[in-house]
Design an enzyme around this catalytic site. Structure first.
Site, PDB file in Angstrom:
ATOM      1  N   TRP A   1      23.361  54.889  31.659  1.00 22.85           N
ATOM      2  CA  TRP A   1      22.568  55.453  30.555  1.00 22.85           C
ATOM      3  C   TRP A   1      21.879  56.705  31.080  1.00 22.85           C
ATOM      4  O   TRP A   1      21.658  56.844  32.290  1.00 22.85           O
ATOM      5  CB  TRP A   1      21.561  54.430  30.025  1.00 22.85           C
ATOM      6  CG  TRP A   1      20.552  53.940  31.040  1.00 22.85           C
ATOM      7  CD1 TRP A   1      20.659  52.816  31.809  1.00 22.85           C
ATOM      8  CD2 TRP A   1      19.311  54.564  31.404  1.00 22.85           C
ATOM      9  NE1 TRP A   1      19.565  52.696  32.639  1.00 22.85           N
ATOM     10  CE2 TRP A   1      18.708  53.748  32.404  1.00 22.85           C
ATOM     11  CE3 TRP A   1      18.632  55.708  31.001  1.00 22.85           C
ATOM     12  CZ2 TRP A   1      17.485  54.049  32.996  1.00 22.85           C
ATOM     13  CZ3 TRP A   1      17.404  56.018  31.588  1.00 22.85           C
ATOM     14  CH2 TRP A   1      16.844  55.194  32.569  1.00 22.85           C
TER      15      TRP A   1
ATOM     16  N   GLU B   1       6.975  56.234  39.374  1.00 18.92           N
ATOM     17  CA  GLU B   1       8.401  56.598  39.375  1.00 18.92           C
ATOM     18  C   GLU B   1       8.589  58.080  39.715  1.00 18.92           C
ATOM     19  O   GLU B   1       9.532  58.454  40.408  1.00 18.92           O
ATOM     20  CB  GLU B   1       9.032  56.317  38.004  1.00 18.92           C
ATOM     21  CG  GLU B   1       9.150  54.845  37.629  1.00 18.92           C
ATOM     22  CD  GLU B   1      10.276  54.123  38.361  1.00 18.92           C
ATOM     23  OE1 GLU B   1      11.095  54.774  39.046  1.00 18.92           O
ATOM     24  OE2 GLU B   1      10.334  52.884  38.256  1.00 18.92           O
TER      25      GLU B   1
ATOM     26  N   GLU C   1      17.397  56.342  40.242  1.00 23.12           N
ATOM     27  CA  GLU C   1      15.949  56.216  40.048  1.00 23.12           C
ATOM     28  C   GLU C   1      15.360  57.415  39.286  1.00 23.12           C
ATOM     29  O   GLU C   1      14.420  57.274  38.524  1.00 23.12           O
ATOM     30  CB  GLU C   1      15.245  56.100  41.411  1.00 23.12           C
ATOM     31  CG  GLU C   1      15.396  54.750  42.076  1.00 23.12           C
ATOM     32  CD  GLU C   1      14.531  53.682  41.413  1.00 23.12           C
ATOM     33  OE1 GLU C   1      13.599  54.022  40.678  1.00 23.12           O
ATOM     34  OE2 GLU C   1      14.825  52.487  41.620  1.00 23.12           O
TER      35      GLU C   1
ATOM     36  N   HIS D   1      14.434  57.161  35.688  1.00 25.84           N
ATOM     37  CA  HIS D   1      13.293  56.348  35.235  1.00 25.84           C
ATOM     38  C   HIS D   1      12.075  57.216  34.926  1.00 25.84           C
ATOM     39  O   HIS D   1      11.483  57.124  33.840  1.00 25.84           O
ATOM     40  CB  HIS D   1      12.924  55.294  36.291  1.00 25.84           C
ATOM     41  CG  HIS D   1      14.064  54.373  36.642  1.00 25.84           C
ATOM     42  ND1 HIS D   1      14.016  53.483  37.684  1.00 25.84           N
ATOM     43  CD2 HIS D   1      15.296  54.229  36.079  1.00 25.84           C
ATOM     44  CE1 HIS D   1      15.162  52.821  37.747  1.00 25.84           C
ATOM     45  NE2 HIS D   1      15.951  53.260  36.784  1.00 25.84           N
TER      46      HIS D   1
ATOM     47  N   GLU E   1      11.690  46.639  44.732  1.00 28.16           N
ATOM     48  CA  GLU E   1      12.598  46.668  43.573  1.00 28.16           C
ATOM     49  C   GLU E   1      12.294  45.492  42.643  1.00 28.16           C
ATOM     50  O   GLU E   1      12.312  45.634  41.424  1.00 28.16           O
ATOM     51  CB  GLU E   1      14.065  46.623  44.019  1.00 28.16           C
ATOM     52  CG  GLU E   1      14.540  47.864  44.749  1.00 28.16           C
ATOM     53  CD  GLU E   1      14.670  49.110  43.865  1.00 28.16           C
ATOM     54  OE1 GLU E   1      14.468  49.026  42.637  1.00 28.16           O
ATOM     55  OE2 GLU E   1      14.963  50.180  44.411  1.00 28.16           O
TER      56      GLU E   1
ATOM     57  N   THR F   1       9.072  46.248  40.724  1.00 29.94           N
ATOM     58  CA  THR F   1       9.239  47.178  39.597  1.00 29.94           C
ATOM     59  C   THR F   1      10.034  46.511  38.466  1.00 29.94           C
ATOM     60  O   THR F   1       9.783  46.764  37.294  1.00 29.94           O
ATOM     61  CB  THR F   1       9.920  48.497  40.026  1.00 29.94           C
ATOM     62  OG1 THR F   1      11.066  48.188  40.820  1.00 29.94           O
ATOM     63  CG2 THR F   1       8.994  49.385  40.801  1.00 29.94           C
TER      64      THR F   1
ATOM     65  N   ASP G   1      17.905  48.296  35.783  1.00 32.64           N
ATOM     66  CA  ASP G   1      18.300  49.075  36.974  1.00 32.64           C
ATOM     67  C   ASP G   1      17.625  48.517  38.224  1.00 32.64           C
ATOM     68  O   ASP G   1      18.241  48.370  39.278  1.00 32.64           O
ATOM     69  CB  ASP G   1      17.824  50.535  36.837  1.00 32.64           C
ATOM     70  CG  ASP G   1      18.826  51.415  36.101  1.00 32.64           C
ATOM     71  OD1 ASP G   1      19.840  50.896  35.623  1.00 32.64           O
ATOM     72  OD2 ASP G   1      18.565  52.635  36.030  1.00 32.64           O
ATOM     73  N   GLU G   2      16.320  48.238  38.090  1.00 32.32           N
ATOM     74  CA  GLU G   2      15.548  47.768  39.256  1.00 32.32           C
ATOM     75  C   GLU G   2      16.139  46.439  39.755  1.00 32.32           C
ATOM     76  O   GLU G   2      16.217  46.200  40.963  1.00 32.32           O
ATOM     77  CB  GLU G   2      14.065  47.577  38.910  1.00 32.32           C
ATOM     78  CG  GLU G   2      13.390  48.745  38.196  1.00 32.32           C
ATOM     79  CD  GLU G   2      13.218  50.007  39.035  1.00 32.32           C
ATOM     80  OE1 GLU G   2      13.915  50.153  40.048  1.00 32.32           O
ATOM     81  OE2 GLU G   2      12.407  50.868  38.653  1.00 32.32           O
TER      82      GLU G   2
ATOM     83  N   HIS H   1      19.162  47.122  41.795  1.00 32.34           N
ATOM     84  CA  HIS H   1      18.780  47.629  43.125  1.00 32.34           C
ATOM     85  C   HIS H   1      18.256  46.489  44.007  1.00 32.34           C
ATOM     86  O   HIS H   1      18.550  46.430  45.198  1.00 32.34           O
ATOM     87  CB  HIS H   1      17.686  48.701  42.990  1.00 32.34           C
ATOM     88  CG  HIS H   1      18.139  49.923  42.246  1.00 32.34           C
ATOM     89  ND1 HIS H   1      17.264  50.795  41.654  1.00 32.34           N
ATOM     90  CD2 HIS H   1      19.373  50.402  41.990  1.00 32.34           C
ATOM     91  CE1 HIS H   1      17.942  51.780  41.076  1.00 32.34           C
ATOM     92  NE2 HIS H   1      19.235  51.549  41.262  1.00 32.34           N
TER      93      HIS H   1
END
Ligand SMILES: [Fe+2]
Ligand SMILES: [Fe+2]
Length: 440
Positions: free
Chosen positions: A139, A182, A220, A223, A273, A276, A305-306, A309
């Site tokens: 995205w 971020e 990252e 974000h 990670e 977050t 996403d976090e 990770h």
């Protein structure tokens, strides 16, 4: 810089000094348990026969300062006639002051263990890099924002602003704090590249570790971009103050206490990670409660996403625990003893030296990120790496195992005590929302 001085003094009432019959540790225990952060001695001097310790705020009490304070308390104990006055002074230039760190430990992993990471190069190719998403499948911030090239742009912005009107100020402050964290991404890439054996040596190194470092950073980056643009369009926040805070924060860096050591580094990133993932997940939940479904979607997609990770970093440490259980465990215990520092712990808005503490307290009150979450993450990692099942450890390793396995309940007990002590009802203003006041 005149206002911050009084702001700076306010949170700390003068601590009770030990009387000669009392333990000299009284003051130390005050520093470490009653305050969210500790203090760094800048100057010791006599003023009108009184002993002054001028302290500036720092996020942890360094060993040398502990000894220093201890010596001064002893001096006071044996010379009770000498009044000892503690005074807090605002740092004259926070950026410069923060650079004057006491010695930090560097390159603590022995060379043969650094080699281990080089030998895991093809393992990382097969096991770590797959946790990245191909760019074409990722995205992008634009997917969630009004399209400036479309006819309906102004209408989309109007809708966004109408939705965001319902967001309470305390929630906005939390979201801004998350966004600023971020946005300090250059610092996190720098920190990753301090880790021996895995750093990106040239900026375009071909190793799988270096490719991970760059592609992780690129993921990252979206974000901060997305949250920044969304908050900008709401019109509810003071972008200039926020931008200043970001500039201060990147200029200050961070001290993750990872000692160039990839064992500590990958434990730290595993922890962060997940932290977050939890906090963005909670801002998503709250956005939904406040009726901004688009924002809920944004925070949710960042949280996912976090999570990805987190899977990559915990997998690296799982491998290290398999190869070197004793060394990995000692590193885990070491980092937990030092406590995980939050990436934005040097946050400063140009006025409030304690803005990170104030933002964190708000995140705690709203349930965005709490001390219980800290304990949950610790226990999650203990289970993820099967710490309780490790065998064949050294004496030190066994102690480290007991320490990390029993730490969760202790963190929760400290949290309960802190909550019982917390004063409710006070308010404070944040420059990020045009100095509007929110409940602490
Ligand atoms: Fe992130
Ligand atoms: Fe992340």
């Amino acid at each position: 810089m005149s206002a911050p001085h009084s702001e700076f003094r306010r949170p700390w009432p003068p601590p009770p000094l030990p009387r000669p019959s009392e333990s000299p540790f009284l003051l130390l225990s005050f520093s470490s348990s009653d305050c969210t952060d500790s203090y760094f001695i800048r100057r010791v001097h006599f003023v009108s026969g009184e002993l002054h310790l001028a302290l500036s705020e720092f996020r942890q009490l360094m060993h040398a300062e502990t000894i220093y304070i201890y010596m001064l308390i002893l001096l006071h104990k044996f010379s009770p006639s000498l009044p000892c006055l503690l005074r807090i002074e605002a740092p004259k230039n926070p950026i410069i002051t923060r650079r004057n760190f006491p010695a930090q430990i560097t390159h603590s992993l022995p060379p043969h263990k650094v080699e281990l990471f080089k030998s895991l190069e093809s393992w990382a190719e097969d096991n770590v890099l797959p946790h990245l998403k191909p760019v074409e499948k990722c995205w992008q911030p634009q997917d969630f924002l009004p399209d400036p090239s479309s006819e309906g742009f102004y209408e989309q912005v109007r809708e966004l602003r109408a939705r965001s009107k319902e967001l309470p100020d305390d929630y906005l402050v939390c979201l801004v704090g998350d966004m600023i964290t971020e946005e300090a991404l250059p610092t996190y890439q720098s920190v990753f590249n301090t880790f021996d054996g895995v750093r990106d040596e040239t900026g375009a190194t071909a190793t799988s570790w270096a490719r991970w470092s760059r592609a992780w950073t690129a993921e990252e980056k979206r974000h901060g971009d997305l949250l920044n643009k969304y908050l900008y369009l709401t019109g509810r926040v003071d972008m200039k103050q926020i931008e200043k805070t970001i500039q201060y924060l990147i200029g200050s860096g961070m001290d993750a206490q990872t000692e160039n050591n990839p064992y500590l580094g990958f434990i730290y990133t595993s922890f962060q990670e997940r932290a977050t993932f939890i906090s963005h997940g909670n801002t998503a939940r709250l956005a939904k409660q406040h009726g901004d479904l688009k924002l809920a979607q944004i925070c949710g997609i960042i949280a996912s996403d976090e999570k990805r990770h987190e899977k990559a970093y915990t997998k690296v440490m799982e491998k290290i625990f398999e190869i070197d259980p004793n060394g990995a465990l000692l590193a885990f215990a070491d980092l937990m003893k030092k406590k995980i520092t939050m990436p934005a712990h040097f946050m400063f808005d140009g006025r409030d030296e304690r803005i990170f503490q104030h933002y964190s307290a708000l995140a705690q009150r709203l349930g965005v990120y709490t001390a219980n979450d800290y304990a949950d993450i610790l226990e999650f990692l203990v289970a993820r790496w099967k710490i309780g099942d490790l065998t064949g450890l050294s004496g030190e390793g066994n102690k480290a195992q007991d320490f990390v396995c029993s730490l969760g309940p202790k963190v929760r007990r400290i949290e309960e005590r802190a909550r019982a002590r917390a004063k409710e009802g006070s308010t404070m203003s944040f420059c990020w929302i045009f100095d509007r006041k929110v409940q602490r």
